[in-house]
Design an enzyme around this catalytic site. Sequence first.
Site, PDB file in Angstrom:
ATOM      1  N   TRP A 101     -81.925 -94.447 -62.820  1.00  0.00           N
ATOM      2  CA  TRP A 101     -82.319 -94.121 -64.195  1.00  0.00           C
ATOM      3  C   TRP A 101     -83.722 -94.597 -64.489  1.00  0.00           C
ATOM      4  O   TRP A 101     -84.473 -93.921 -65.198  1.00  0.00           O
ATOM      5  CB  TRP A 101     -81.292 -94.656 -65.199  1.00  0.00           C
ATOM      6  CG  TRP A 101     -80.030 -93.854 -65.139  1.00  0.00           C
ATOM      7  CD1 TRP A 101     -78.799 -94.293 -64.755  1.00  0.00           C
ATOM      8  CD2 TRP A 101     -79.871 -92.451 -65.423  1.00  0.00           C
ATOM      9  NE1 TRP A 101     -77.890 -93.255 -64.788  1.00  0.00           N
ATOM     10  CE2 TRP A 101     -78.510 -92.120 -65.185  1.00  0.00           C
ATOM     11  CE3 TRP A 101     -80.740 -91.452 -65.838  1.00  0.00           C
ATOM     12  CZ2 TRP A 101     -78.012 -90.822 -65.364  1.00  0.00           C
ATOM     13  CZ3 TRP A 101     -80.234 -90.161 -66.023  1.00  0.00           C
ATOM     14  CH2 TRP A 101     -78.899 -89.853 -65.788  1.00  0.00           C
ATOM     15  N   ASP A 170     -83.676 -99.063 -71.956  1.00  0.00           N
ATOM     16  CA  ASP A 170     -82.674 -98.001 -71.914  1.00  0.00           C
ATOM     17  C   ASP A 170     -81.309 -98.666 -71.749  1.00  0.00           C
ATOM     18  O   ASP A 170     -80.892 -99.009 -70.651  1.00  0.00           O
ATOM     19  CB  ASP A 170     -82.965 -97.057 -70.736  1.00  0.00           C
ATOM     20  CG  ASP A 170     -81.853 -96.033 -70.529  1.00  0.00           C
ATOM     21  OD1 ASP A 170     -80.888 -96.015 -71.313  1.00  0.00           O
ATOM     22  OD2 ASP A 170     -81.961 -95.248 -69.566  1.00  0.00           O
ATOM     23  N   LYS A 194     -71.341 -93.484 -73.215  1.00  0.00           N
ATOM     24  CA  LYS A 194     -70.775 -94.573 -72.434  1.00  0.00           C
ATOM     25  C   LYS A 194     -70.027 -95.545 -73.350  1.00  0.00           C
ATOM     26  O   LYS A 194     -68.827 -95.687 -73.239  1.00  0.00           O
ATOM     27  CB  LYS A 194     -71.859 -95.306 -71.649  1.00  0.00           C
ATOM     28  CG  LYS A 194     -72.300 -94.568 -70.382  1.00  0.00           C
ATOM     29  CD  LYS A 194     -73.456 -93.630 -70.560  1.00  0.00           C
ATOM     30  CE  LYS A 194     -73.734 -92.813 -69.320  1.00  0.00           C
ATOM     31  NZ  LYS A 194     -75.137 -92.531 -69.119  1.00  0.00           N
TER      32      LYS A 194
HETATM   33  C1  LIG Z   1     -76.230 -91.864 -68.689  1.00  0.00           C
HETATM   34  C2  LIG Z   1     -77.575 -92.490 -68.671  1.00  0.00           C
HETATM   35  C3  LIG Z   1     -78.738 -91.771 -68.960  1.00  0.00           C
HETATM   36  C4  LIG Z   1     -78.731 -90.288 -69.239  1.00  0.00           C
HETATM   37  O1  LIG Z   1     -78.200 -89.976 -70.466  1.00  0.00           O
HETATM   38  P1  LIG Z   1     -78.216 -88.470 -70.980  1.00  0.00           P
HETATM   39  O2  LIG Z   1     -77.479 -88.574 -72.268  1.00  0.00           O
HETATM   40  O3  LIG Z   1     -77.520 -87.620 -69.965  1.00  0.00           O
HETATM   41  O4  LIG Z   1     -79.618 -88.049 -71.174  1.00  0.00           O
HETATM   42  C5  LIG Z   1     -79.940 -92.450 -68.953  1.00  0.00           C
HETATM   43  N1  LIG Z   1     -80.010 -93.765 -68.681  1.00  0.00           N
HETATM   44  C6  LIG Z   1     -78.904 -94.488 -68.378  1.00  0.00           C
HETATM   45  C7  LIG Z   1     -79.039 -95.939 -68.086  1.00  0.00           C
HETATM   46  C8  LIG Z   1     -77.659 -93.872 -68.365  1.00  0.00           C
HETATM   47  O5  LIG Z   1     -76.569 -94.589 -68.066  1.00  0.00           O
END
Ligand SMILES: *Cc1c(COP(=O)(O)O)cnc(C)c1O
Length: 358
Positions: A101, A170, A194
């Site tokens: 990511w 993030d 999540k």
């Molecule tokens: C799932 C995830 C993403 C991507 O999220 P989207 O909603 O598909 O854009 C980005 N960063 C992390 C750490 C994630 O777990």
Amino acid sequence: MRVFNFAAGPATLPLAVLEQVREELTDWRGSGMSVMEISHRSKPFLALAGEAEADLRELLGVPAQYKVLFLQGGAAGQFAAVPLNLARADSTVDYVNTGSWSKKAIGEAKHYCRVNLAADAAASNYTTVPPESEWRLTAGAAYLHYTPNETIGGVEFPFIPRVDVPLVADMSSTILSRPLDVSRFGLIYAGAQKNIGPAGLVVVIVREELIGRSRTETPLVWNYAGMAAEGSMSNTPPTLAWYIAGLVFKWVKREGGLAAMAECNRAKSQLLYRTIDESGFYRNPVDVACRSWMNVPFVLANPELDKTFLSEAQAAGLTNLAGHRSVGGMRASIYNAMPLEGVQALVQFMREFARRHG
Ligand SMILES: *Cc1c(COP(=O)(O)O)cnc(C)c1O
């Protein structure tokens, strides 16, 4: 029958929340309509939106000088929105690369400004966090971006970085998993699917002084200043996802807040890691100090047994245990909504499987 769903995202939601959604689906709060069918600008929906924000602020202890935005485009949208809002084309921004990511965030930022790779965990094959003392920071960087929890690699920062520039995180797969000192951050973003609710929503928590620097070409839907001024409603928000996120926040509060989440998440992850480490059959490659509480990847001693493991797990009501398509193996995502009983059922199955095949 409900299964124990270990999916990385979209992920399992609290059963109590799903039941409430079902209960009020066709007639929300006596309106004679579902929450999906009413105007986002109606009084009842604005009240719902305000309540969700207030509950999230209370849970995380968000200081008053931060805005909380409910946007669309997922965390991946924020990979672009962050540089567009916080950096100029000639700015340098610092990024720490700890896995999949981070890499995606870096790739996107490169379209908008100069990216300095402050640290990269490549040498460890992304199984650890490079020590802060080795980071190569840019004086005057517009911000430093990192990924506190790498959802695919299962690598989690055991510390919050100390830098002189705004810290951007993030937190898609770790937000609400434990108490957090929001004041350490310039900006936090998290895709909902999540630990917050269904897909379709991304939460942005941003210090007010960082708002208002966006570039003119920033899309309306990702312009923090505009969205903050309009209560995240410069356009139609994802109303159903916002409503369900609000129910999840109330569920977390009822369960005892983030301290209670942390206690349960620590217990779940410790039980699973201990089972893996003691088995001599399963293996987790991550540096013990950086093991994720939320995403636990593991491999079997004999990868030829992967398919059998997955199909027998499925038959036992334990689903979505396959690792990310980019890495293979197994991964158990054990977010807030996964009860301890789910992890207990998983480790019992794993011990039994190892006994029969080990
Ligand atoms: C799932 C995830 C993403 C991507 O999220 P989207 O909603 O598909 O854009 C980005 N960063 C992390 C750490 C994630 O777990």
